[in-house]
Design an enzyme around this catalytic site. Structure first.
Site, short mmCIF file in Angstrom:
data_model
loop_
_atom_site.label_atom_id
_atom_site.label_comp_id
_atom_site.label_asym_id
_atom_site.label_seq_id
_atom_site.Cartn_x
_atom_site.Cartn_y
_atom_site.Cartn_z
N ASP A 80 -35.66 59.28 52.80
CA ASP A 80 -35.23 60.64 53.11
C ASP A 80 -36.11 61.20 54.23
O ASP A 80 -37.34 61.20 54.11
CB ASP A 80 -35.37 61.48 51.83
CG ASP A 80 -34.78 62.87 51.95
OD1 ASP A 80 -33.83 63.04 52.73
OD2 ASP A 80 -35.27 63.78 51.25
N HIS A 208 -27.55 68.08 53.43
CA HIS A 208 -28.91 68.23 52.87
C HIS A 208 -29.06 69.65 52.35
O HIS A 208 -28.30 70.54 52.71
CB HIS A 208 -29.96 68.00 53.96
CG HIS A 208 -30.19 66.56 54.23
ND1 HIS A 208 -31.39 65.95 54.00
CD2 HIS A 208 -29.36 65.59 54.69
CE1 HIS A 208 -31.30 64.68 54.32
NE2 HIS A 208 -30.08 64.43 54.74
ZN LIG Z 1 -33.10 66.89 53.63
#
Ligand SMILES: [Zn+2]
Length: 299
Positions: A80, A208
């Site tokens: 990530d 996100h």
């Molecule tokens: Zn993120």
């Protein structure tokens, strides 16, 4: 089964659901996320941020890999917000099956340049690449970070970016932020940007900063083509709150991790399961099994 990030998201795109990407953060959070996905027969993208990896240490990836190989649900180990070519290379060496290179804060041409470089190397190793265009907001104290002002993704630029870089999935900025929104902030997603981008870009689009967004907006984003949603803060907050409650209970005899953490993991699982259902990912594992059968891969 351990699966590549591209294969993971292609099935989601085809069947109109979003894969949950939960941030590991700790072994307890990893186990809770895995158990939730197993219970609901959903795939799992195990997202690990470089700061989380530094805390967990490299050997943690061996644990995730062993669990992924043992379970019947598809699991992808995803870096990530990889911040550099070096971080991505390290992740590939450790066995991640998907990497994000986040150069969204750089000028457009520099973002393209580093993403191209990562794509060339990662694809040679059979690893999928996610990149980001536009910037995700940041509400404060998260490992993922972000910027205080969201720069929305421009759909036409997204098309050019995808064509020139060859990335497998794209994180778009439509108004989400990492962390939990302050009480006076009412998050509103620019679903029109998602719609316009989805018209121009064939690869899976991902979101996100999915924590604390209104459920209905997340549902709409999945219906409009979002194939993966990152959830970090929402599963960590309930864990931490429960832990705080236990530590403040007045019983100073509680000290064993196997007594302290299971109730906290149960809280995380409740949230994880709610998200899996919201993303329409429940009972989607059979789609992967039929895809694998079509390709002649034994599952
Ligand atoms: Zn993120």
């Amino acid at each position: 089964m351990l699966i590549n990030g591209k294969e993971l998201l292609e099935v989601a795109q085809k069947h109109h659901f979003a894969v949950p990407a939960f941030n590991a953060g700790s072994g307890q959070l990893f186990n809770a996320a895995l158990e939730s996905c197993e219970k609901l027969n959903a795939p799992l993208m195990m997202a690990i941020h470089p700061d989380e990896l530094a805390f967990l240490t490299d050997s943690f990836i061996g644990q995730v890999k062993a669990a992924a190989n043992k379970t019947t649900i598809p699991v992808c180990i995803h870096l990530d917000h990889g911040a550099s070519f070096e971080q991505v290379m390290k992740a590939i060496r450790l066995g991640f099956t998907s990497v994000m290179i986040d150069a969204s804060h750089l000028p457009f041409e520099e973002n393209i340049e580093i993403t191209q470089k990562v794509v060339e190397a990662a694809h040679a190793a059979g690893v999928a690449v996610e990149a980001e265009l536009g910037t995700i907001g940041d509400t404060g104290n998260t490992v993922e970070g972000g910027v205080s002002e969201v720069v929305y993704t421009d759909p036409e630029t997204a098309k050019e970016f995808v064509e020139r870089t060859g990335v497998d999935s794209l994180a778009i900025a439509i108004g989400t932020a990492h962390g939990i929104y302050p009480k006076n902030v009412d998050p509103k997603l620019r679903l029109d940007i998602l719609e316009e981008t989805a018209k121009r870009v064939d690869i899976p689009l991902v979101l996100h900063g999915g924590s604390s967004n209104p459920d209905q907006e997340l549902v709409r984003s999945v219906e409009m083509g979002i194939c993966k949603i990152n959830i970090s803060s929402d599963i960590k907050i309930v864990f931490a709150n429960k832990l705080r409650e236990i530590l403040n209970s007045g019983n100073n005899e509680i000290r064993e991790p196997n007594v302290l953490f299971p109730p906290c993991m149960e809280e995380t699982k409740k949230v994880a399961e709610q998200k899996i259902k919201l993303f329409k990912a429940e009972n989607t594992v059979p789609f992967y099994q039929s895809e694998a059968a079509i390709k002649g891969v034994l599952v």
